[in-house]
Design an enzyme around this catalytic site. Structure first.
Site: not given
Ligand code: COA
Length: 390
Positions: A79, A111, A233
């Site tokens: 991709e 993916c 994945h």
């Molecule tokens: N210590 C431990 N954990 C912590 C923390 C800390 N200090 N601060 C935050 N976290 C945890 C949150 O509780 C959350 O856990 P959970 O998902 O089990 O609830 C996790 O870290 C992520 O925090 P969040 O606020 O949801 O992160 P974000 O808004 O920055 O987004 C993604 C995270 C993954 C959604 C983002 O990186 C993304 O969009 N990635 C690409 C998309 C992707 O990979 N999609 C997957 C499907 S293909």
């Protein structure tokens, strides 16, 4: 007839970023990246590596002359391809010295592409049992500097040889799949970074898993007890765990413990590489096969593939006798260990480097890139590839 994975390998670029340091540079608590998201290091591709070279480097290490003689199909799943018209498979076909009597083409569904390629390959082998199909899944994952997806980037490729009487794992019937038109992650042709609705993509990843797993159970009468491990994945290592946990209460304690322990093994490579998109599920499989030395021939492994947009598929494989003799565990340990850490400034600079788009020529220095196959430059819009061993 038994059909499946005869050989499998991965390749990653020699550069990485430490997630603790990225977190500090982005004013984020490091535990969010390392525990909350579950990533420790992220592979970074220098300008001398693109999806073509990553895939060619993954394949070159595993193919014998006999394999090359038998490969009549090369399917390249990506991709983050380099051309809207010409298939990356054709460059790799030449760089590997494959025979001209072969089909070579590229496919796309986020993916999920490499899984589609494997299932197509399986059908091809059923019709032509003496041939072999080379499946490549290669990507450079880019969400953008300072984006919320930045921590889930990565770069790398897998090469998988599909054949009859495979040495590593047979792929069983049935396979269960599911498609829905959703906008959880996409990359318009004018953009070099992905657009993502992170929370929505997480929800869909899990709900697609529950759908295909439920359908698989209905079609096969299997339960969690039939699986030694389930590989996922892994856009980031916490993601698959969330999906696995959503069905774990269906199993006995022993099933839960076994599947969680094997999930932990299957995430080891992804945790220090990052998201390699099409190859990610197969990086998890490699991590499991190479790092869990207690797997036995006959063990059943479940595989969950998800490509945003979206397609999900659940299927299974059976480990073959003597499979360990055909893995590259020591080579991979060395590949991961000998990487060079980048400072955040160096990573940001590399991230923003681009090739000329006006037709002018550029020669790249490939001396610092230890990979055998590199992008050596561009001239009149044509990428110049070099195999240092030829
Ligand atoms: N210590 C431990 N954990 C912590 C923390 C800390 N200090 N601060 C935050 N976290 C945890 C949150 O509780 C959350 O856990 P959970 O998902 O089990 O609830 C996790 O870290 C992520 O925090 P969040 O606020 O949801 O992160 P974000 O808004 O920055 O987004 C993604 C995270 C993954 C959604 C983002 O990186 C993304 O969009 N990635 C690409 C998309 C992707 O990979 N999609 C997957 C499907 S293909």
């Amino acid at each position: 007839m038994k059909i499946g994975i005869d050989k499998i390998n991965f390749f990653i670029p020699h550069l990485y970023v430490d997630m603790n340091k990225l977190a500090l540079a982005r004013n984020v608590e490091p535990a969010k990246f390392t525990i909350g998201i579950g990533q420790e290091k992220m592979a970074v591709a220098p300008i001398t590596q693109d999806t073509v070279t990553l895939a060619a480097n993954a394949a070159v290490e595993i193919l014998t002359d006999e394999d090359k003689e038998k490969i009549d199909t090369v399917i390249f799943a990506t991709e983050s391809g380099i051309d809207h018209s010409k298939a990356a498979a054709i460059y790799v076909h030449r760089l590997l010295g494959l025979k001209h009597h072969a089909r070579a083409f590229e496919i796309k569904e986020a993916c999920y592409g490499a899984t589609a390629a494997i299932q197509l390959a399986k059908g091809h082998i059923a019709l032509h049992p003496d041939s072999k199909v080379l499946v490549l899944g290669s990507d450079i994952s880019r969400y953008g500097l300072h984006s919320s997806g930045e921590v889930t980037q990565g770069a790398g490729a897998v090469a998988i040889l599909i054949s009859a009487n495979p040495k590593i794992m047979t792929i069983e019937e049935p396979s269960v799949f599911h498609t829905e038109d959703i906008m959880d992650f996409w990359r318009p042709i004018y953009s070099d970074v992905a657009y993502v609705d992170g929370k929505f993509s997480n929800e869909k990843y899990i709900s697609f898993f529950q759908t295909v797993w439920g359908q698989f159970k209905a079609e096969t009468d299997m339960t969690l007890a039939d699986f030694e491990a389930i590989c996922f994945h892994m856009p980031y290592t916490k993601m698959g765990l969330k999906a696995l946990k959503s069905v774990l209460d269906e199993g006995y304690n022993s099933d839960q413990e076994r599947l969680l322990a094997n999930y932990d093994v299957s995430k080891q490579y992804s945790k220090v590489v990052g998201n390699i998109y099409t190859g990610s599920l197969y990086l998890s499989l490699l991590s499991l096969l190479e790092l869990n030395t207690d797997l036995d021939a006959g063990d059943r492994i479940g595989l969950y593939s998800y490509g945003s947009g979206a397609v999900g598929e659940f299927f299974s494989g059976i480990i073959q006798p003597g499979y360990r003799d055909f893995l590259q565990a020591e080579k991979h340990e060395k590949l991961l260990k000998e990487r060079k850490e980048l400072s955040i400034e160096e990573y940001e600079k590399i991230f923003q480097e681009t090739l000329p788009t006006d037709g002018s020529a550029l020669t790249l220095s490939i001396d610092e890139d230890p990979a055998d196959i590199c992008l050596a430059g561009i001239d009149r819009h044509m990428r110049q590839y070099i195999n240092k061993n030829l």
